[in-house]
Design a protein around this motif. Sequence first.
Motif, short mmCIF file in Angstrom:
data_model
loop_
_atom_site.label_atom_id
_atom_site.label_comp_id
_atom_site.label_asym_id
_atom_site.label_seq_id
_atom_site.Cartn_x
_atom_site.Cartn_y
_atom_site.Cartn_z
N GLN A 61 6.16 5.50 7.90
CA GLN A 61 4.69 5.22 8.17
C GLN A 61 3.74 5.91 7.63
OE1 GLN A 61 3.72 3.79 12.18
NE2 GLN A 61 1.52 3.53 11.97
N ALA A 62 3.81 7.37 7.55
CA ALA A 62 3.01 8.25 7.27
C ALA A 62 3.10 8.30 5.66
CB ALA A 62 3.43 9.77 7.73
N ALA A 63 4.18 8.09 5.06
CA ALA A 63 4.50 8.01 3.85
C ALA A 63 3.50 7.07 3.15
CB ALA A 63 5.93 7.83 3.43
N PHE A 64 3.52 5.75 3.77
CA PHE A 64 2.64 4.67 3.22
C PHE A 64 1.27 4.83 3.41
CE2 PHE A 64 6.55 2.31 3.09
CZ PHE A 64 6.38 1.40 2.00
N ALA A 65 0.86 5.67 4.33
CA ALA A 65 -0.46 6.08 4.56
C ALA A 65 -1.01 6.94 3.60
CB ALA A 65 -0.86 6.60 5.95
N THR A 66 -0.04 8.11 3.08
CA THR A 66 -0.45 8.93 2.20
C THR A 66 -0.68 8.12 0.49
OG1 THR A 66 0.72 10.54 3.15
CG2 THR A 66 0.35 10.98 0.86
N TRP A 67 0.20 7.15 0.31
CA TRP A 67 0.25 6.57 -0.92
C TRP A 67 -0.99 5.66 -1.03
CZ3 TRP A 67 6.06 5.31 0.16
CH2 TRP A 67 6.68 6.15 -0.37
N LEU A 68 -1.21 4.88 0.34
CA LEU A 68 -2.57 4.00 0.38
C LEU A 68 -3.72 4.86 0.09
CD1 LEU A 68 -1.42 1.59 3.09
CD2 LEU A 68 -2.23 1.07 0.55
N ASN A 69 -3.99 6.11 0.85
CA ASN A 69 -5.13 6.68 0.71
C ASN A 69 -5.23 7.47 -0.90
OD1 ASN A 69 -5.70 6.50 3.42
ND2 ASN A 69 -4.63 8.17 3.85
N ALA A 70 -4.15 7.58 -1.50
CA ALA A 70 -4.29 8.00 -2.81
C ALA A 70 -4.53 7.06 -3.88
CB ALA A 70 -3.25 8.85 -3.10
N ASP A 71 -4.61 5.64 -3.11
CA ASP A 71 -4.57 4.35 -4.08
C ASP A 71 -3.63 4.45 -5.47
OD1 ASP A 71 -5.67 2.15 -4.81
OD2 ASP A 71 -7.30 2.81 -6.26
N ILE A 72 -2.32 4.77 -5.06
CA ILE A 72 -1.41 4.78 -5.87
C ILE A 72 -0.13 3.82 -5.71
CG2 ILE A 72 -1.79 7.05 -6.70
CD1 ILE A 72 0.88 7.74 -5.24
N ILE A 73 -0.09 3.02 -4.56
CA ILE A 73 0.80 2.39 -4.04
C ILE A 73 1.30 1.13 -5.04
CG2 ILE A 73 -0.28 0.53 -2.57
CD1 ILE A 73 1.76 1.44 -0.39
N HIS A 74 0.45 0.57 -5.84
CA HIS A 74 0.56 -0.29 -6.79
C HIS A 74 1.41 0.11 -7.90
CE1 HIS A 74 -3.09 1.43 -7.96
NE2 HIS A 74 -3.08 0.79 -8.85
N LEU A 75 1.61 1.43 -8.07
CA LEU A 75 2.14 2.11 -9.19
C LEU A 75 3.52 2.42 -8.66
CD1 LEU A 75 -0.67 4.39 -10.35
CD2 LEU A 75 -0.20 2.26 -11.32
N LEU A 76 3.83 2.35 -7.40
CA LEU A 76 5.13 2.89 -7.01
C LEU A 76 6.51 1.93 -7.11
CD1 LEU A 76 3.95 4.97 -4.04
CD2 LEU A 76 4.09 5.60 -6.50
N GLY A 77 6.36 0.78 -7.92
CA GLY A 77 7.40 -0.05 -8.09
C GLY A 77 7.55 -1.26 -7.27
N HIS A 78 8.40 -1.97 -7.70
CA HIS A 78 8.49 -3.37 -6.98
C HIS A 78 9.00 -3.41 -5.59
CE1 HIS A 78 10.00 -7.62 -7.85
NE2 HIS A 78 10.50 -7.56 -6.75
N ASP A 79 10.06 -2.54 -5.23
CA ASP A 79 10.25 -2.68 -3.73
C ASP A 79 9.38 -2.04 -2.89
OD1 ASP A 79 12.74 -3.70 -4.81
OD2 ASP A 79 13.94 -2.05 -4.37
N VAL A 80 8.61 -1.02 -3.18
CA VAL A 80 7.57 -0.23 -2.41
C VAL A 80 6.56 -1.39 -2.12
CG1 VAL A 80 5.86 1.46 -2.15
CG2 VAL A 80 7.97 1.80 -2.88
N VAL A 81 6.01 -2.22 -3.09
CA VAL A 81 5.08 -3.00 -2.65
C VAL A 81 5.39 -4.15 -1.75
CG1 VAL A 81 3.83 -5.04 -3.82
CG2 VAL A 81 3.74 -2.78 -4.99
N ASN A 82 6.73 -4.76 -1.90
CA ASN A 82 7.42 -5.63 -1.03
C ASN A 82 7.14 -5.18 0.51
OD1 ASN A 82 7.83 -7.66 -2.80
ND2 ASN A 82 9.82 -6.91 -3.45
N VAL A 83 7.74 -3.79 0.42
CA VAL A 83 7.93 -3.35 1.95
C VAL A 83 6.22 -3.30 2.55
CG1 VAL A 83 8.30 -1.02 3.37
CG2 VAL A 83 9.63 -1.90 1.36
N LEU A 84 5.38 -2.66 1.85
CA LEU A 84 3.96 -2.75 2.22
C LEU A 84 3.47 -4.09 2.62
CD1 LEU A 84 1.25 -1.33 2.60
CD2 LEU A 84 0.54 -1.96 0.16
N VAL A 85 3.72 -5.17 1.66
CA VAL A 85 3.44 -6.77 2.19
C VAL A 85 3.95 -7.03 3.43
CG1 VAL A 85 3.34 -9.05 1.33
CG2 VAL A 85 2.62 -7.05 -0.38
#
Length: 230
Positions: free
Chosen positions: A88-112
């Motif tokens: 959960q903290a990892a996703f918060a970090t990636w979201l705050n840095a506005d890079i989550i859309h760059l982290l690949g197919h699977d990470v986006v699916n997990v977030l959604v």
Amino acid sequence: IAELGRRELMWYLWWRSEWRAGRRLSTDTSYLFVYAYELINPVETDKPETAAEALLKLWHAYRVEHPELDKYLPEWSGDILAAAGRVQAAFATWLNADIIHLLGHDVVNVLVDRHVRANTCDQIPVSIWLKLARYKPRPAFYSASNTDGSVDSIYLQALQAADRHQRQTTGASLTANANTRVAPAKKMLFRSPGLGSARATEYAFGDFPDYLSNAELSLLLSAVIQHAEN
């Protein structure tokens, strides 16, 4: 550090001591990566949260002078937390840095899926909606009209309104679709620019719906975005 020559090592140790004391010295990118690897491996600290925060601090301090850091440091900050089980903290970090859309197919699916389960699809960033839609705005229109983020704002408002309407009328989000297959979701942690990392590993999130491969969902979201453009 073992690969540094004597003069390089002396400079690195001096720079690191100054950095630890709160003084920012200009230096080459390679030394910044050495310090980043000390945070990852871990040498500088064995506390994941402290290491992740230190990596973000390094990124913010040097990203203007060294824009190539954008490709790695904010992602690695979240990777440190994910490797320690703080997903959960990892996703918060990636979201705050506005890079989550760059982290690949699977990470986006997990977030959604996290938003779908929490009934918070209205909080999905526009960058993720656009990936789900597989939609590429007309380059000339987008570059000329989105300098202040106004086009992104229009897209997001339209998608949020459509999602609210869908939930009010059917009880389910736009992302809820019976044709979405479930697949294992993974992420390679600590992708490296070539320095090598003993921590490089694959992290398995588990099985999640593959929203990004859902053609029906993509067409639906694309229609909403195109309507907003007109």
